[in-house]
Design a protein around this motif. Structure first.
Motif, PDB file in Angstrom:
ATOM      1  N   LYS A 352       0.813  -1.218   0.000  1.00 45.88           N
ATOM      2  CA  LYS A 352       0.000   0.000   0.000  1.00 45.88           C
ATOM      3  C   LYS A 352       0.846   1.267   0.000  1.00 45.88           C
ATOM      4  O   LYS A 352       0.307   2.371  -0.033  1.00 45.88           O
ATOM      5  CB  LYS A 352      -0.949   0.004   1.210  1.00 45.88           C
ATOM      6  N   GLY A 353       2.175   1.105   0.067  1.00 44.35           N
ATOM      7  CA  GLY A 353       3.055   2.253  -0.037  1.00 44.35           C
ATOM      8  C   GLY A 353       2.934   3.236   1.110  1.00 44.35           C
ATOM      9  O   GLY A 353       3.102   4.447   0.911  1.00 44.35           O
ATOM     10  N   ILE A 354       2.618   2.752   2.299  1.00 42.36           N
ATOM     11  CA  ILE A 354       2.515   3.643   3.461  1.00 42.36           C
ATOM     12  C   ILE A 354       3.568   3.249   4.490  1.00 42.36           C
ATOM     13  O   ILE A 354       4.147   2.158   4.428  1.00 42.36           O
ATOM     14  CB  ILE A 354       1.101   3.613   4.085  1.00 42.36           C
ATOM     15  N   SER A 355       3.818   4.122   5.442  1.00 40.20           N
ATOM     16  CA  SER A 355       4.897   3.910   6.409  1.00 40.20           C
ATOM     17  C   SER A 355       4.600   2.741   7.340  1.00 40.20           C
ATOM     18  O   SER A 355       3.462   2.272   7.438  1.00 40.20           O
ATOM     19  CB  SER A 355       5.104   5.171   7.248  1.00 40.20           C
ATOM     20  N   ARG A 356       5.643   2.315   8.027  1.00 39.21           N
ATOM     21  CA  ARG A 356       5.511   1.216   8.992  1.00 39.21           C
ATOM     22  C   ARG A 356       4.506   1.563  10.090  1.00 39.21           C
ATOM     23  O   ARG A 356       3.654   0.747  10.443  1.00 39.21           O
ATOM     24  CB  ARG A 356       6.888   0.934   9.610  1.00 39.21           C
ATOM     25  N   VAL A 357       4.595   2.763  10.620  1.00 37.39           N
ATOM     26  CA  VAL A 357       3.701   3.170  11.706  1.00 37.39           C
ATOM     27  C   VAL A 357       2.248   3.193  11.223  1.00 37.39           C
ATOM     28  O   VAL A 357       1.344   2.671  11.891  1.00 37.39           O
ATOM     29  CB  VAL A 357       4.105   4.546  12.270  1.00 37.39           C
ATOM     30  N   THR A 358       2.016   3.803  10.060  1.00 35.92           N
ATOM     31  CA  THR A 358       0.657   3.874   9.515  1.00 35.92           C
ATOM     32  C   THR A 358       0.129   2.477   9.193  1.00 35.92           C
ATOM     33  O   THR A 358      -1.053   2.172   9.455  1.00 35.92           O
ATOM     34  CB  THR A 358       0.620   4.744   8.254  1.00 35.92           C
ATOM     35  N   SER A 359       0.974   1.626   8.641  1.00 35.95           N
ATOM     36  CA  SER A 359       0.573   0.248   8.338  1.00 35.95           C
ATOM     37  C   SER A 359       0.137  -0.477   9.606  1.00 35.95           C
ATOM     38  O   SER A 359      -0.861  -1.216   9.612  1.00 35.95           O
ATOM     39  CB  SER A 359       1.732  -0.513   7.686  1.00 35.95           C
ATOM     40  N   THR A 360       0.880  -0.264  10.684  1.00 35.64           N
ATOM     41  CA  THR A 360       0.542  -0.905  11.958  1.00 35.64           C
ATOM     42  C   THR A 360      -0.782  -0.389  12.497  1.00 35.64           C
ATOM     43  O   THR A 360      -1.608  -1.161  12.992  1.00 35.64           O
ATOM     44  CB  THR A 360       1.659  -0.658  12.996  1.00 35.64           C
ATOM     45  N   LEU A 361      -0.991   0.921  12.387  1.00 29.68           N
ATOM     46  CA  LEU A 361      -2.254   1.499  12.859  1.00 29.68           C
ATOM     47  C   LEU A 361      -3.443   0.963  12.068  1.00 29.68           C
ATOM     48  O   LEU A 361      -4.485   0.628  12.641  1.00 29.68           O
ATOM     49  CB  LEU A 361      -2.194   3.024  12.757  1.00 29.68           C
ATOM     50  N   VAL A 362      -3.279   0.876  10.751  1.00 29.15           N
ATOM     51  CA  VAL A 362      -4.366   0.390   9.890  1.00 29.15           C
ATOM     52  C   VAL A 362      -4.678  -1.082  10.190  1.00 29.15           C
ATOM     53  O   VAL A 362      -5.836  -1.454  10.424  1.00 29.15           O
ATOM     54  CB  VAL A 362      -4.003   0.567   8.402  1.00 29.15           C
ATOM     55  N   ALA A 363      -3.630  -1.917  10.184  1.00 26.95           N
ATOM     56  CA  ALA A 363      -3.826  -3.346  10.430  1.00 26.95           C
ATOM     57  C   ALA A 363      -4.321  -3.597  11.853  1.00 26.95           C
ATOM     58  O   ALA A 363      -5.248  -4.388  12.074  1.00 26.95           O
ATOM     59  CB  ALA A 363      -2.520  -4.099  10.182  1.00 26.95           C
ATOM     60  N   GLY A 364      -3.704  -2.919  12.815  1.00 27.03           N
ATOM     61  CA  GLY A 364      -4.094  -3.115  14.213  1.00 27.03           C
ATOM     62  C   GLY A 364      -5.518  -2.691  14.481  1.00 27.03           C
ATOM     63  O   GLY A 364      -6.257  -3.374  15.212  1.00 27.03           O
ATOM     64  N   ALA A 365      -5.937  -1.575  13.895  1.00 26.45           N
ATOM     65  CA  ALA A 365      -7.305  -1.096  14.092  1.00 26.45           C
ATOM     66  C   ALA A 365      -8.323  -2.071  13.496  1.00 26.45           C
ATOM     67  O   ALA A 365      -9.387  -2.323  14.089  1.00 26.45           O
ATOM     68  CB  ALA A 365      -7.470   0.289  13.465  1.00 26.45           C
ATOM     69  N   ALA A 366      -8.001  -2.628  12.331  1.00 28.28           N
ATOM     70  CA  ALA A 366      -8.903  -3.592  11.694  1.00 28.28           C
ATOM     71  C   ALA A 366      -9.035  -4.859  12.549  1.00 28.28           C
ATOM     72  O   ALA A 366     -10.141  -5.390  12.736  1.00 28.28           O
ATOM     73  CB  ALA A 366      -8.389  -3.942  10.299  1.00 28.28           C
ATOM     74  N   ILE A 367      -7.914  -5.334  13.071  1.00 27.60           N
ATOM     75  CA  ILE A 367      -7.939  -6.534  13.914  1.00 27.60           C
ATOM     76  C   ILE A 367      -8.669  -6.249  15.219  1.00 27.60           C
ATOM     77  O   ILE A 367      -9.466  -7.069  15.698  1.00 27.60           O
ATOM     78  CB  ILE A 367      -6.497  -7.022  14.188  1.00 27.60           C
ATOM     79  N   TRP A 368      -8.402  -5.082  15.812  1.00 30.55           N
ATOM     80  CA  TRP A 368      -9.103  -4.681  17.045  1.00 30.55           C
ATOM     81  C   TRP A 368     -10.611  -4.682  16.823  1.00 30.55           C
ATOM     82  O   TRP A 368     -11.379  -5.177  17.653  1.00 30.55           O
ATOM     83  CB  TRP A 368      -8.627  -3.291  17.463  1.00 30.55           C
ATOM     84  N   THR A 369     -11.040  -4.138  15.683  1.00 26.22           N
ATOM     85  CA  THR A 369     -12.474  -4.074  15.377  1.00 26.22           C
ATOM     86  C   THR A 369     -13.071  -5.470  15.258  1.00 26.22           C
ATOM     87  O   THR A 369     -14.163  -5.734  15.788  1.00 26.22           O
ATOM     88  CB  THR A 369     -12.708  -3.293  14.065  1.00 26.22           C
ATOM     89  N   MET A 370     -12.360  -6.368  14.597  1.00 31.68           N
ATOM     90  CA  MET A 370     -12.865  -7.729  14.479  1.00 31.68           C
ATOM     91  C   MET A 370     -12.937  -8.420  15.843  1.00 31.68           C
ATOM     92  O   MET A 370     -13.784  -9.289  16.070  1.00 31.68           O
ATOM     93  CB  MET A 370     -11.986  -8.546  13.528  1.00 31.68           C
ATOM     94  N   GLY A 371     -12.064  -8.020  16.756  1.00 32.04           N
ATOM     95  CA  GLY A 371     -12.087  -8.586  18.105  1.00 32.04           C
ATOM     96  C   GLY A 371     -13.389  -8.322  18.840  1.00 32.04           C
ATOM     97  O   GLY A 371     -13.738  -9.050  19.782  1.00 32.04           O
ATOM     98  N   LEU A 372     -14.131  -7.296  18.413  1.00 30.99           N
ATOM     99  CA  LEU A 372     -15.412  -6.999  19.041  1.00 30.99           C
ATOM    100  C   LEU A 372     -16.391  -8.160  18.879  1.00 30.99           C
ATOM    101  O   LEU A 372     -17.250  -8.391  19.736  1.00 30.99           O
ATOM    102  CB  LEU A 372     -16.011  -5.722  18.446  1.00 30.99           C
ATOM    103  N   LEU A 373     -16.264  -8.908  17.770  1.00 34.05           N
ATOM    104  CA  LEU A 373     -17.135 -10.075  17.558  1.00 34.05           C
ATOM    105  C   LEU A 373     -16.910 -11.121  18.644  1.00 34.05           C
ATOM    106  O   LEU A 373     -17.861 -11.725  19.146  1.00 34.05           O
ATOM    107  CB  LEU A 373     -16.863 -10.680  16.178  1.00 34.05           C
ATOM    108  N   THR A 374     -15.636 -11.331  19.003  1.00 30.46           N
ATOM    109  CA  THR A 374     -15.326 -12.298  20.061  1.00 30.46           C
ATOM    110  C   THR A 374     -15.847 -11.804  21.407  1.00 30.46           C
ATOM    111  O   THR A 374     -16.437 -12.582  22.178  1.00 30.46           O
ATOM    112  CB  THR A 374     -13.810 -12.525  20.144  1.00 30.46           C
TER     113      THR A 374
END
Length: 467
Positions: A352-374
């Motif tokens: 996606k051509g974005i920085s390491r920090v931004t990539s972590t925020l994007v991926a982490g936020a998506a995973i955190w959101t899916m955790g709401l199902l659990t």
């Protein structure tokens, strides 16, 4: 890009740092941190208890050697050969080998599997964080079984409390991964893994002072094959595979950061031995405490969060050692969760051509959101069974289904495909070149296991889990 290139990645400070482990020891610590998780300290003791002890341990060790180690070497080898995230690695290697581009699906299987697993693993990691405070405040002291059970029930029954601990745990994971390979993953495991071993040895030392230490040793290391069923053998096979973080892209992406001159065979053996040592030490720490308090070693998943707190509440120094135990559990969960986030972040960063920090925020936020199902599956949606119309999934919540999908389908399938790709799809000389073992006896043994024995073993576990 080959695995020997000096590709650079930006760390959290904005400075460039080599996207490679600094040493063989750094890789071993990081890979061991990935392998050592809740499976070692939570699952291994209770499945050992459920399956009779020593005989199960013996079969488990054999399965590590025949199934786990060959796949680990193959997955690390594939990762270093490709030098990218699992998806790009599989795409490039398939193209170079002149074989079907569909092998890219193996990379997707690992990245998506890591994504899903971390979404519920973070919630369980949050339980461990919660229990550190609960134990440290002396809440377990003098508590009976009903009180301990009520504490756990209240935790699971409160969506807001679970959300708080899930958020905190994911934040801990994201802070490390955002810093990159050396400043984040490597530095964290350099501190956390030795601390984990020290805590574990302290708990074993305490267990040694109990009158039941000999009983715990005997339970773990005295085989009684009359207590081992066919189901127990298959459970040992499955756990040997899962405990090494195989089939989820983790070892592939960690392998991508492994310098060319490092022996894949040696580091894989070291990781397997250290992971097994932690599991056995966890058994030595837990079973004497269980026996000393007249508890049941085959207490199932509740052993850590319900049975052991009861023991800690009744024994001298229980508040201190209970707190140390749950800190140990947090460290183990943290190092594993870091490795689960890495394949996802690596793919986002590269594609996606974005920085390491931004990539972590994007991926982490998506995973955190899916955790709401659990979280909701444990309380508000506990009566919601999406696939309840099928007998196999009757009574399974969304959390149960995610666990079933990853543990029973995605990870075994990923491990099987790793074995087939390295053993049959890649050219033998390419595999030999990457491993650096030549046509030695050791290589031939490993190659034979990978091509014939390991796939059959994983396939048996795969089919058994689906029945």
């Amino acid at each position: 890009m080959s695995s020997t290139s000096t590709t650079l990645t930006r760390d959290a400070s904005g400075e460039q740092a080599p996207r490679l482990w600094s040493s063989r020891f750094a890789f071993v610590l990081a890979a061991t941190g990935s392998a050592v998780g809740l499976g070692n300290i939570w699952k291994f003791p209770y499945i050992t208890g459920e399956n009779g002890g020593g005989a199960f341990v013996l079969v488990y060790l054999l399965c590590i050697a025949l199934i786990g180690l060959p796949i680990m070497m193959a997955e690390v080898m594939i990762g270093r050969r490709g030098g990218h995230n699992p998806i790009t690695t599989m795409k490039n290697l398939a193209a170079k080998a002149g074989i079907s581009a569909r092998w890219q699906g193996l990379g997707w299987l690992g990245v998506v599997g890591s994504f899903i697993i971390l979404s519920f693993y973070s919630v369980i990691g949050g339980w461990a964080v919660s229990y550190v405070g609960t134990s440290a405040t002396g809440t377990f002291a003098g508590a009976d079984a009903d009180a301990v059970g009520a504490l756990f029930g209240n935790l699971l029954g409160s969506p807001s409390t679970l959300l708080l601990w899930h958020t905190l745990f994911m934040a801990l994971v994201m802070v490390v991964v955002a810093r990159g390979v050396r400043a984040g993953l490597e530095k964290a495991t350099t501190w956390l893994m030795p601390a984990l071993f020290v805590l574990l040895l302290m708990l074993v030392g305490y267990a040694f002072t109990t009158d039941s230490f000999g009983q715990g040793v005997s339970f773990l290391f005295s085989p009684d094959f009359s207590k081992l069923s066919t189901e127990g053998v298959l459970t040992a096979m499955g756990h040997a595979f899962f405990t090494l973080s195989l089939g989820m892209g983790v070892m592939m992406v960690y392998g991508a950061y492994l310098p060319k001159q490092v022996s894949i065979a040696k580091v894989s053996i070291a990781v397997s031995l250290m992971d097994t040592l932690v599991a056995l030490l966890a058994g030595l720490a837990i079973f004497p405490i269980v026996f000393a308090n007249g508890l049941e070693p085959g207490a199932g998943p509740g052993l850590i969060f319900q049975t052991l707190p009861l023991a800690f509440g009744q024994m001298p120094g229980g508040t201190l050692f209970g707190t140390l135990f749950f800190v140990l559990l947090v460290f183990a969960a943290w190092t594993s969760a870091i490795s689960l986030l890495e394949p996802v972040v690596s793919w986002v960063e590269e594609n996606k051509g974005i920085s390491r920090v931004t990539s972590t925020l994007v991926a982490g936020a998506a995973i955190w959101t899916m955790g709401l199902l659990t979280i909701l599956s444990l309380n508000e949606w506990s009566g919601f069974h999406p696939l309840g119309m099928f007998a196999t999934f009757e009574g399974k919540t969304i959390f149960d289904l995610l666990d079933y999908l990853t543990a029973n389908i995605m990870l075994p399938l990923g491990g099987l495909l790793v074995a087939l790709f390295a053993g049959w799809a890649l050219r033998r000389d390419s595999v030999q070149d990457e491993l650096g073992m030549g046509d030695s006896a050791m290589f031939r043994i490993w190659y034979g296991l990978l091509r014939y024995v390991t796939p059959i073993g994983v396939l048996v576990v795969f089919v058994y889990n689906l029945i």
